[in-house]
Design a protein around this motif. Structure first.
Motif, PDB file in Angstrom:
ATOM      1  N   THR A  53     -29.739  28.843-138.025  1.00 33.00           N
ATOM      2  CA  THR A  53     -30.842  29.408-138.878  1.00 33.00           C
ATOM      3  C   THR A  53     -30.319  30.981-139.080  1.00 33.00           C
ATOM      4  O   THR A  53     -30.336  31.430-137.504  1.00 33.00           O
ATOM      5  CB  THR A  53     -32.197  29.421-138.770  1.00 33.00           C
ATOM      6  OG1 THR A  53     -32.485  28.608-138.997  1.00 33.00           O
ATOM      7  CG2 THR A  53     -32.557  30.192-139.972  1.00 33.00           C
ATOM      8  N   VAL A  54     -29.476  31.189-139.416  1.00 33.01           N
ATOM      9  CA  VAL A  54     -29.566  32.776-140.556  1.00 33.01           C
ATOM     10  C   VAL A  54     -30.647  34.022-140.581  1.00 33.01           C
ATOM     11  O   VAL A  54     -30.946  33.572-141.567  1.00 33.01           O
ATOM     12  CB  VAL A  54     -28.242  33.262-140.320  1.00 33.01           C
ATOM     13  CG1 VAL A  54     -27.902  34.706-140.721  1.00 33.01           C
ATOM     14  CG2 VAL A  54     -27.094  32.024-140.420  1.00 33.01           C
ATOM     15  N   THR A  55     -30.858  34.781-139.640  1.00 31.81           N
ATOM     16  CA  THR A  55     -31.874  35.527-140.841  1.00 31.81           C
ATOM     17  C   THR A  55     -31.235  36.918-140.566  1.00 31.81           C
ATOM     18  O   THR A  55     -30.806  37.542-139.855  1.00 31.81           O
ATOM     19  CB  THR A  55     -32.909  35.417-140.186  1.00 31.81           C
ATOM     20  OG1 THR A  55     -33.443  35.899-138.607  1.00 31.81           O
ATOM     21  CG2 THR A  55     -33.792  33.815-140.494  1.00 31.81           C
ATOM     22  N   ASN A  56     -32.597  38.230-141.550  1.00 31.64           N
ATOM     23  CA  ASN A  56     -32.643  39.167-140.671  1.00 31.64           C
ATOM     24  C   ASN A  56     -30.873  39.536-141.369  1.00 31.64           C
ATOM     25  O   ASN A  56     -29.695  40.779-140.820  1.00 31.64           O
ATOM     26  CB  ASN A  56     -32.696  39.914-139.998  1.00 31.64           C
ATOM     27  CG  ASN A  56     -34.222  39.602-139.533  1.00 31.64           C
ATOM     28  OD1 ASN A  56     -34.724  39.673-140.244  1.00 31.64           O
ATOM     29  ND2 ASN A  56     -34.789  39.546-137.735  1.00 31.64           N
ATOM     30  N   VAL A  57     -29.956  39.587-142.166  1.00 34.20           N
ATOM     31  CA  VAL A  57     -29.030  39.936-142.616  1.00 34.20           C
ATOM     32  C   VAL A  57     -29.333  41.299-143.504  1.00 34.20           C
ATOM     33  O   VAL A  57     -29.705  41.724-144.679  1.00 34.20           O
ATOM     34  CB  VAL A  57     -28.177  39.016-143.922  1.00 34.20           C
ATOM     35  CG1 VAL A  57     -26.942  39.727-144.274  1.00 34.20           C
ATOM     36  CG2 VAL A  57     -28.380  37.303-143.559  1.00 34.20           C
ATOM     37  N   ALA A  58     -28.487  42.185-142.805  1.00 34.45           N
ATOM     38  CA  ALA A  58     -27.913  43.351-143.632  1.00 34.45           C
ATOM     39  C   ALA A  58     -26.710  43.493-143.668  1.00 34.45           C
ATOM     40  O   ALA A  58     -25.390  43.941-142.483  1.00 34.45           O
ATOM     41  CB  ALA A  58     -28.790  44.670-142.433  1.00 34.45           C
ATOM     42  N   ASN A 103     -28.019  38.745-132.055  1.00 28.66           N
ATOM     43  CA  ASN A 103     -28.242  39.660-133.096  1.00 28.66           C
ATOM     44  C   ASN A 103     -26.558  39.775-133.498  1.00 28.66           C
ATOM     45  O   ASN A 103     -25.958  39.860-131.638  1.00 28.66           O
ATOM     46  CB  ASN A 103     -29.098  41.119-132.437  1.00 28.66           C
ATOM     47  CG  ASN A 103     -30.226  40.933-133.051  1.00 28.66           C
ATOM     48  OD1 ASN A 103     -30.489  39.837-134.116  1.00 28.66           O
ATOM     49  ND2 ASN A 103     -30.954  41.776-132.029  1.00 28.66           N
ATOM     50  N   TRP A 104     -25.641  39.526-133.936  1.00 26.41           N
ATOM     51  CA  TRP A 104     -24.647  40.179-134.273  1.00 26.41           C
ATOM     52  C   TRP A 104     -24.300  40.389-135.008  1.00 26.41           C
ATOM     53  O   TRP A 104     -24.912  40.532-136.161  1.00 26.41           O
ATOM     54  CB  TRP A 104     -24.176  38.248-134.642  1.00 26.41           C
ATOM     55  CG  TRP A 104     -24.166  38.024-133.832  1.00 26.41           C
ATOM     56  CD1 TRP A 104     -25.462  36.579-133.320  1.00 26.41           C
ATOM     57  CD2 TRP A 104     -22.931  37.207-131.991  1.00 26.41           C
ATOM     58  NE1 TRP A 104     -25.043  35.736-132.093  1.00 26.41           N
ATOM     59  CE2 TRP A 104     -23.899  36.301-131.748  1.00 26.41           C
ATOM     60  CE3 TRP A 104     -21.491  37.725-132.209  1.00 26.41           C
ATOM     61  CZ2 TRP A 104     -23.210  35.904-130.518  1.00 26.41           C
ATOM     62  CZ3 TRP A 104     -20.787  37.186-130.934  1.00 26.41           C
ATOM     63  CH2 TRP A 104     -21.285  35.841-130.711  1.00 26.41           C
ATOM     64  N   SER A 105     -22.715  41.684-135.475  1.00 31.14           N
ATOM     65  CA  SER A 105     -22.573  42.745-136.188  1.00 31.14           C
ATOM     66  C   SER A 105     -21.304  41.885-136.099  1.00 31.14           C
ATOM     67  O   SER A 105     -20.537  41.793-135.154  1.00 31.14           O
ATOM     68  CB  SER A 105     -22.556  43.597-135.281  1.00 31.14           C
ATOM     69  OG  SER A 105     -22.274  44.672-136.140  1.00 31.14           O
ATOM     70  N   CYS A 106     -20.605  42.670-137.908  1.00 25.64           N
ATOM     71  CA  CYS A 106     -19.162  41.969-137.939  1.00 25.64           C
ATOM     72  C   CYS A 106     -18.429  43.006-139.210  1.00 25.64           C
ATOM     73  O   CYS A 106     -18.689  43.857-139.970  1.00 25.64           O
ATOM     74  CB  CYS A 106     -19.618  40.824-138.750  1.00 25.64           C
ATOM     75  SG  CYS A 106     -20.374  39.466-138.427  1.00 25.64           S
ATOM     76  N   ASN A 107     -17.368  43.696-138.290  1.00 25.05           N
ATOM     77  CA  ASN A 107     -16.842  44.891-138.803  1.00 25.05           C
ATOM     78  C   ASN A 107     -15.978  44.069-139.762  1.00 25.05           C
ATOM     79  O   ASN A 107     -15.286  44.030-139.740  1.00 25.05           O
ATOM     80  CB  ASN A 107     -16.237  45.919-137.597  1.00 25.05           C
ATOM     81  CG  ASN A 107     -15.560  47.238-138.693  1.00 25.05           C
ATOM     82  OD1 ASN A 107     -15.148  47.201-139.916  1.00 25.05           O
ATOM     83  ND2 ASN A 107     -14.775  47.728-137.473  1.00 25.05           N
ATOM     84  N   ILE A 108     -16.263  44.086-140.814  1.00 28.39           N
ATOM     85  CA  ILE A 108     -15.625  43.663-142.553  1.00 28.39           C
ATOM     86  C   ILE A 108     -14.637  45.361-143.290  1.00 28.39           C
ATOM     87  O   ILE A 108     -14.587  44.431-144.303  1.00 28.39           O
ATOM     88  CB  ILE A 108     -16.746  43.058-143.091  1.00 28.39           C
ATOM     89  CG1 ILE A 108     -17.509  44.074-143.612  1.00 28.39           C
ATOM     90  CG2 ILE A 108     -16.743  41.241-142.386  1.00 28.39           C
ATOM     91  CD1 ILE A 108     -18.364  42.951-144.894  1.00 28.39           C
ATOM     92  N   SER A 109     -14.234  45.601-142.432  1.00 30.63           N
ATOM     93  CA  SER A 109     -14.228  47.544-143.123  1.00 30.63           C
ATOM     94  C   SER A 109     -12.641  47.079-143.307  1.00 30.63           C
ATOM     95  O   SER A 109     -11.574  47.473-144.524  1.00 30.63           O
ATOM     96  CB  SER A 109     -14.320  48.742-142.946  1.00 30.63           C
ATOM     97  OG  SER A 109     -13.746  48.350-141.141  1.00 30.63           O
ATOM     98  N   GLY A 110     -11.970  45.889-142.007  1.00 29.87           N
ATOM     99  CA  GLY A 110     -10.535  46.057-142.585  1.00 29.87           C
ATOM    100  C   GLY A 110     -10.222  44.911-143.927  1.00 29.87           C
ATOM    101  O   GLY A 110      -9.257  44.964-144.017  1.00 29.87           O
TER     102      GLY A 110
END
Length: 127
Positions: A53-58, A103-110
């Motif tokens: 379950t994926v929550t708290n998407v920012a 908690n996970w963070s994904c750098n999508i700037s590229g």
């Protein structure tokens, strides 16, 4: 005469049974001597695969506010590898674990992803 005939048949039967017993014992001894002890494991099994379950998407904007820089979210269970796609699975980005461990963070700037066309977030996670 008949008695000799029966004795010969009994003797032949006894010899045949003795040969079978010797061969069976030899085969058992050979098979019992085959031992594989390499410390490995092998197996086959069935288990339930459940999703996350994926929550708290920012989302975080890049310096250019029409582009996205990062996406962060919370998973309800631990994972070892997490990837996201914002374009229907055409391109994928690795995510990093942030404390706490769910908690996970994904750098999508590229990806140069514009904010406007993003209409879904696809998360793939494995433990």
């Amino acid at each position: 005469m008949r008695t000799r005939h029966f004795r010969r048949m009994n003797l032949r039967l006894l010899i045949a049974l003795a040969i079978i017993a010797i061969l069976a014992t030899a085969a058992y001894g050979f098979a019992a001597g085959n031992t594989i002890n390499d410390g490995g494991h092998a197996g086959d099994g069935v288990g339930t695969v459940s999703g996350y379950t994926v929550t708290n998407v920012a989302y975080t904007l890049a310096a250019n506010p029409t582009k996205l820089a990062t996406v962060a979210f919370h998973l309800d269970a631990p994972a070892t590898t997490v990837k996201v796609s914002l374009d229907g699975g055409t391109s994928w980005t690795d995510c990093d674990n942030a404390a706490p461990t769910y908690n996970w963070s994904c750098n999508i700037s590229g990806l140069g992803m514009d904010v406007a066309p993003v209409d879904h977030l696809r998360v793939v996670a494995v433990q």
